[in-house]
Scaffold this motif. Sequence first.
Motif, mmCIF file in Angstrom:
data_model
loop_
_atom_site.group_PDB
_atom_site.id
_atom_site.type_symbol
_atom_site.label_atom_id
_atom_site.label_comp_id
_atom_site.label_asym_id
_atom_site.label_seq_id
_atom_site.Cartn_x
_atom_site.Cartn_y
_atom_site.Cartn_z
ATOM 1 N N UNK A 1 0.834 -1.209 0.000
ATOM 2 C CA UNK A 1 0.000 0.000 0.000
ATOM 3 C C UNK A 1 0.866 1.255 0.000
ATOM 4 N N UNK A 2 1.870 1.279 0.851
ATOM 5 C CA UNK A 2 2.697 2.482 1.011
ATOM 6 C C UNK A 2 3.655 2.726 -0.138
ATOM 7 N N UNK A 3 4.240 1.648 -0.680
ATOM 8 C CA UNK A 3 5.337 1.826 -1.627
ATOM 9 C C UNK A 3 5.109 1.181 -2.989
ATOM 10 N N UNK A 4 3.963 0.576 -3.200
ATOM 11 C CA UNK A 4 3.709 -0.157 -4.433
ATOM 12 C C UNK A 4 3.910 0.628 -5.711
ATOM 13 N N UNK A 5 3.631 1.918 -5.682
ATOM 14 C CA UNK A 5 3.771 2.760 -6.873
ATOM 15 C C UNK A 5 5.124 3.467 -6.925
ATOM 16 N N UNK A 6 5.962 3.265 -5.921
ATOM 17 C CA UNK A 6 7.239 3.978 -5.857
ATOM 18 C C UNK A 6 8.458 3.077 -5.996
ATOM 19 N N UNK A 7 8.266 1.763 -6.035
ATOM 20 C CA UNK A 7 9.425 0.877 -6.009
ATOM 21 C C UNK A 7 10.305 1.079 -7.241
#
Length: 81
Positions: free
Chosen positions: A49-55
């Motif tokens: 949720x927190x980092x899924x779009x930022x990895x």
Amino acid sequence: MTEPVRVLLLGRPGCHLCDDARVVVEQVCADLGVGWEERSIVGDPELERRYGEQIPVTFVDGAQHDFWRVDPDRLRRALTV
């Protein structure tokens, strides 16, 4: 003696940006004798949720440092301060 982990790389399998980031983190940490580790966000709903779009996401000494791309010079500076 193993150096303490100072850099954490969050990613997921099959991510080409994660593969690129791993190469940079490996090289910079090896040059400086700094410990690092990599963790997958897969299977951890909170991390997804927190980092899924930022990895990939990198942390230095527990603080978020970067996401998507790792700049070797910026990482080196953060580790030598």
